[in-house]
Each structure stands twice: as C-alpha cells, then as structure tokens.
Design an enzyme around this catalytic site. Structure first.
Site, PDB file in Angstrom:
ATOM      1  NE  ARG A   5      -2.749  -0.117   3.211  1.00 25.68           N
ATOM      2  CZ  ARG A   5      -2.962  -0.429   4.473  1.00 25.68           C
ATOM      3  NH1 ARG A   5      -3.593  -1.522   4.767  1.00 25.68           N
ATOM      4  NH2 ARG A   5      -2.564   0.349   5.441  1.00 25.68           N
ATOM      5  CG  ASN A   6       5.276   3.267   0.503  1.00 27.58           C
ATOM      6  OD1 ASN A   6       5.480   4.021  -0.441  1.00 27.58           O
ATOM      7  ND2 ASN A   6       5.742   3.501   1.715  1.00 27.58           N
ATOM      8  CG  LEU A   7       0.182   5.488  -2.451  1.00 29.10           C
ATOM      9  CD1 LEU A   7      -0.690   6.732  -2.289  1.00 29.10           C
ATOM     10  CD2 LEU A   7      -0.439   4.513  -3.434  1.00 29.10           C
ATOM     11  CG  PHE A   8       8.781   5.218  -3.490  1.00 25.50           C
ATOM     12  CD1 PHE A   8       9.261   6.484  -3.211  1.00 25.50           C
ATOM     13  CD2 PHE A   8       9.523   4.390  -4.320  1.00 25.50           C
ATOM     14  CE1 PHE A   8      10.475   6.919  -3.746  1.00 25.50           C
ATOM     15  CE2 PHE A   8      10.728   4.811  -4.857  1.00 25.50           C
ATOM     16  CZ  PHE A   8      11.209   6.081  -4.565  1.00 25.50           C
TER      17      PHE A   8
ATOM     18  CB  THR B 294       5.045   7.258  -0.748  1.00 22.45           C
ATOM     19  OG1 THR B 294       6.183   6.649  -0.114  1.00 22.45           O
ATOM     20  CG2 THR B 294       5.483   8.345  -1.722  1.00 22.45           C
TER      21      THR B 294
END
Length: 177
Positions: free
Chosen positions: A39-42, A144
């Site tokens: 779920r990290n948006l990096f 992120t």
C-alpha cells in the site's frame, strides 16, 4: 524494540537527485527492497513519473530510477523501532547514514527530496550540521506511506512532480513544503 538497519544507497555517479526516506518499514526489511509494502505509494508514483511501475521487477524499477538520475537512500543507518511507524523510532537510538562520504562520491547531486516529515526532521537534526556547505536544494514531499491517509494519491502525485521536473536552476534553495 528491535535494532534495525537500512539498506545501502541506490545511486550511480551521475545521479543529480536524491530521494530520502527515514528507515525501511517491516515489509521492506523482510523483502530487502525499498518501499515493499503493497500500500506504499512510492512505486506507483515513480511509475507515473519515470516508468518505475510496481509491476516491474525490483531490479528494473531501480534501473529506471538510476537511469533518470535519481538516487535512493534513507537518512538513518540504524535505529531501534517497534513495528514500522516512524513515530515508533527510539530517538536515543538514531544513527544517521554517512552523508559526507555519500555526497563526496556523488558530487552531481543538487536536489534532495524527503519522503515525508520524519526523513526531513531527522536529516536536519542529525545530518545537516555535519556537512560542509553544499549546493543542494531541499524539498519535503508528502510521505508515500499508507499511514499518510490525509493525502490522496492525486495530491501526492502532484507534489511529487518536482522529482521529475527539469531542474536547470543551480542556485541554492531550501524550500520545504
């Protein structure tokens, strides 16, 4: 609390931009990959900006970063932390990475982007005063992390556009947003 260690930097000698996180989270440490939490948006953001999409293999994502002149690292070399949240880092255990040597080996870096407030705070508190004067511009970007629920993907992507922007201005600027 567990003593945890960050990863080595991902950088080429031609890097002009450095993105700094604080310390890898548990999912990243387990996978031995930067920003491995699903779920990290990096990676979705860097996918939009430079083609380092999350569906690509990790080595290919890193290649896309370095080909774009982007280096990736964390402010902390080691610390004690329970879980993954930056707020759980024991401030007494903080040991920053060796940025003097890093910048000496990467003299073309001109922009430093902080992935969130903690990365910037720890850098300014524990690193900045140890560095010689350098022609660097600093920018804090919205984290992120999935813990940063206050920012939508679109809002983060808009802020992160700075990373991919053509940067011809070599004048020192400190613009934390």
């Amino acid at each position: 609390m567990s003593l945890i260690y960050s990863f080595p930097p991902v950088a080429t000698p031609a890097a002009h931009t450095l993105i700094l996180g604080s310390m890898p989270g548990s999912a990243s440490l387990l996978a031995e990959q930067y920003y491995a939490h699903p779920r990290n948006l990096f990676w979705p953001i860097l996918g939009e900006l430079i083609g380092a999409r999350p569906d690509l293999s990790y080595p290919l994502r890193l290649h896309r970063l370095t080909s774009a002149g982007i280096a990736l690292w964390d402010v902390l070399q080691r610390c004690e932390r329970e879980g993954s949240l930056d707020t759980r880092i024991d401030s007494q255990s903080i040991v920053p990475n060796d940025f003097a040597t890093f910048f000496d080996h990467h003299p073309t870096i001109r922009r430093v982007f902080f992935n969130g407030t903690m990365a910037e705070t720890v850098f300014r508190r524990h690193v900045l005063q140890t560095l010689p004067p350098l022609p660097l511009r600093y920018h804090r970007l919205p984290s992120t992390s999935p813990a940063n629920a206050a920012f939508s993907f679109a809002r983060r992507l808009e802020a992160w556009q700075l990373v991919a922007a053509d940067d011809n201005n070599n004048e020192h600027q400190d613009s934390s947003t």
